[in-house]
Design a protein around this motif. Structure first.
Motif, PDB file in Angstrom:
ATOM      1  N   LEU A  98     -75.321  53.717  10.980  1.00  0.00           N
ATOM      2  CA  LEU A  98     -74.143  53.644  11.849  1.00  0.00           C
ATOM      3  C   LEU A  98     -73.867  52.207  12.288  1.00  0.00           C
ATOM      4  CD1 LEU A  98     -74.736  56.803  14.044  1.00  0.00           C
ATOM      5  CD2 LEU A  98     -73.008  56.500  12.259  1.00  0.00           C
ATOM      6  N   ARG A  99     -74.920  51.448  12.537  1.00  0.00           N
ATOM      7  CA  ARG A  99     -74.744  50.047  12.932  1.00  0.00           C
ATOM      8  C   ARG A  99     -74.106  49.256  11.797  1.00  0.00           C
ATOM      9  NH1 ARG A  99     -78.004  45.200  12.746  1.00  0.00           N
ATOM     10  NH2 ARG A  99     -77.500  43.901  14.529  1.00  0.00           N
ATOM     11  N   ALA A 100     -74.572  49.482  10.582  1.00  0.00           N
ATOM     12  CA  ALA A 100     -74.005  48.777   9.435  1.00  0.00           C
ATOM     13  C   ALA A 100     -72.534  49.149   9.252  1.00  0.00           C
ATOM     14  CB  ALA A 100     -74.791  49.110   8.172  1.00  0.00           C
ATOM     15  N   GLU A 101     -72.212  50.427   9.418  1.00  0.00           N
ATOM     16  CA  GLU A 101     -70.811  50.852   9.308  1.00  0.00           C
ATOM     17  C   GLU A 101     -69.955  50.200  10.388  1.00  0.00           C
ATOM     18  OE1 GLU A 101     -70.568  55.107   9.403  1.00  0.00           O
ATOM     19  OE2 GLU A 101     -71.721  55.338   7.554  1.00  0.00           O
ATOM     20  N   ARG A 102     -70.476  50.136  11.615  1.00  0.00           N
ATOM     21  CA  ARG A 102     -69.722  49.523  12.711  1.00  0.00           C
ATOM     22  C   ARG A 102     -69.494  48.043  12.453  1.00  0.00           C
ATOM     23  NH1 ARG A 102     -71.525  46.558  16.762  1.00  0.00           N
ATOM     24  NH2 ARG A 102     -73.660  47.296  16.519  1.00  0.00           N
ATOM     25  N   LEU A 103     -70.538  47.331  12.004  1.00  0.00           N
ATOM     26  CA  LEU A 103     -70.381  45.906  11.737  1.00  0.00           C
ATOM     27  C   LEU A 103     -69.385  45.657  10.614  1.00  0.00           C
ATOM     28  CD1 LEU A 103     -74.082  44.729  12.080  1.00  0.00           C
ATOM     29  CD2 LEU A 103     -72.201  44.347  13.683  1.00  0.00           C
ATOM     30  N   ALA A 104     -69.419  46.487   9.576  1.00  0.00           N
ATOM     31  CA  ALA A 104     -68.469  46.336   8.475  1.00  0.00           C
ATOM     32  C   ALA A 104     -67.046  46.597   8.965  1.00  0.00           C
ATOM     33  CB  ALA A 104     -68.828  47.293   7.338  1.00  0.00           C
ATOM     34  N   ARG A 105     -66.892  47.621   9.804  1.00  0.00           N
ATOM     35  CA  ARG A 105     -65.571  47.946  10.341  1.00  0.00           C
ATOM     36  C   ARG A 105     -65.060  46.808  11.227  1.00  0.00           C
ATOM     37  NH1 ARG A 105     -66.928  52.527  12.292  1.00  0.00           N
ATOM     38  NH2 ARG A 105     -67.404  51.767  14.368  1.00  0.00           N
ATOM     39  N   GLU A 106     -65.928  46.262  12.072  1.00  0.00           N
ATOM     40  CA  GLU A 106     -65.524  45.155  12.949  1.00  0.00           C
ATOM     41  C   GLU A 106     -65.173  43.916  12.129  1.00  0.00           C
ATOM     42  OE1 GLU A 106     -68.773  44.682  15.636  1.00  0.00           O
ATOM     43  OE2 GLU A 106     -68.155  46.390  16.884  1.00  0.00           O
ATOM     44  N   GLN A 107     -65.911  43.669  11.066  1.00  0.00           N
ATOM     45  CA  GLN A 107     -65.622  42.517  10.218  1.00  0.00           C
ATOM     46  C   GLN A 107     -64.274  42.708   9.529  1.00  0.00           C
ATOM     47  OE1 GLN A 107     -68.505  41.826   7.171  1.00  0.00           O
ATOM     48  NE2 GLN A 107     -67.916  39.681   6.929  1.00  0.00           N
ATOM     49  N   ALA A 108     -64.001  43.914   9.040  1.00  0.00           N
ATOM     50  CA  ALA A 108     -62.721  44.186   8.385  1.00  0.00           C
ATOM     51  C   ALA A 108     -61.571  44.048   9.382  1.00  0.00           C
ATOM     52  CB  ALA A 108     -62.726  45.581   7.773  1.00  0.00           C
TER      53      ALA A 108
END
Length: 69
Positions: free
Chosen positions: A49-59
């Motif tokens: 979930l952390r990796a998904e959140r970081l990817a979403r925030e980066q996008a």
């Protein structure tokens, strides 16, 4: 006045005590394995979930930068 001790259990024989202790040990080991498996699953899900959140925030950050330019 006499004390009624009829509620007391009969003492365990050494064989019964060994069997009880072995059962408790097995149950404790199973509980520890279950706990460790739950902890591993929890932390794996947390990292996913952390990796998904970081990817979403980066996008979202890239979209915002492109929108401003």
């Amino acid at each position: 006045m006499t004390e009624d001790l009829s509620f007391r259990r009969k003492p365990l024989t050494p064989e019964q005590r060994q069997a009880r202790d072995a059962t408790r040990r097995i149950e404790a080991e199973k509980a520890m394995r279950d706990h460790e498996a739950a902890q591993k699953a929890f932390y794996a899900n947390r990292e996913r979930l952390r990796a998904e959140r970081l990817a979403r925030e980066q996008a979202e950050g890239k979209e915002a930068a492109l929108g401003k330019g």
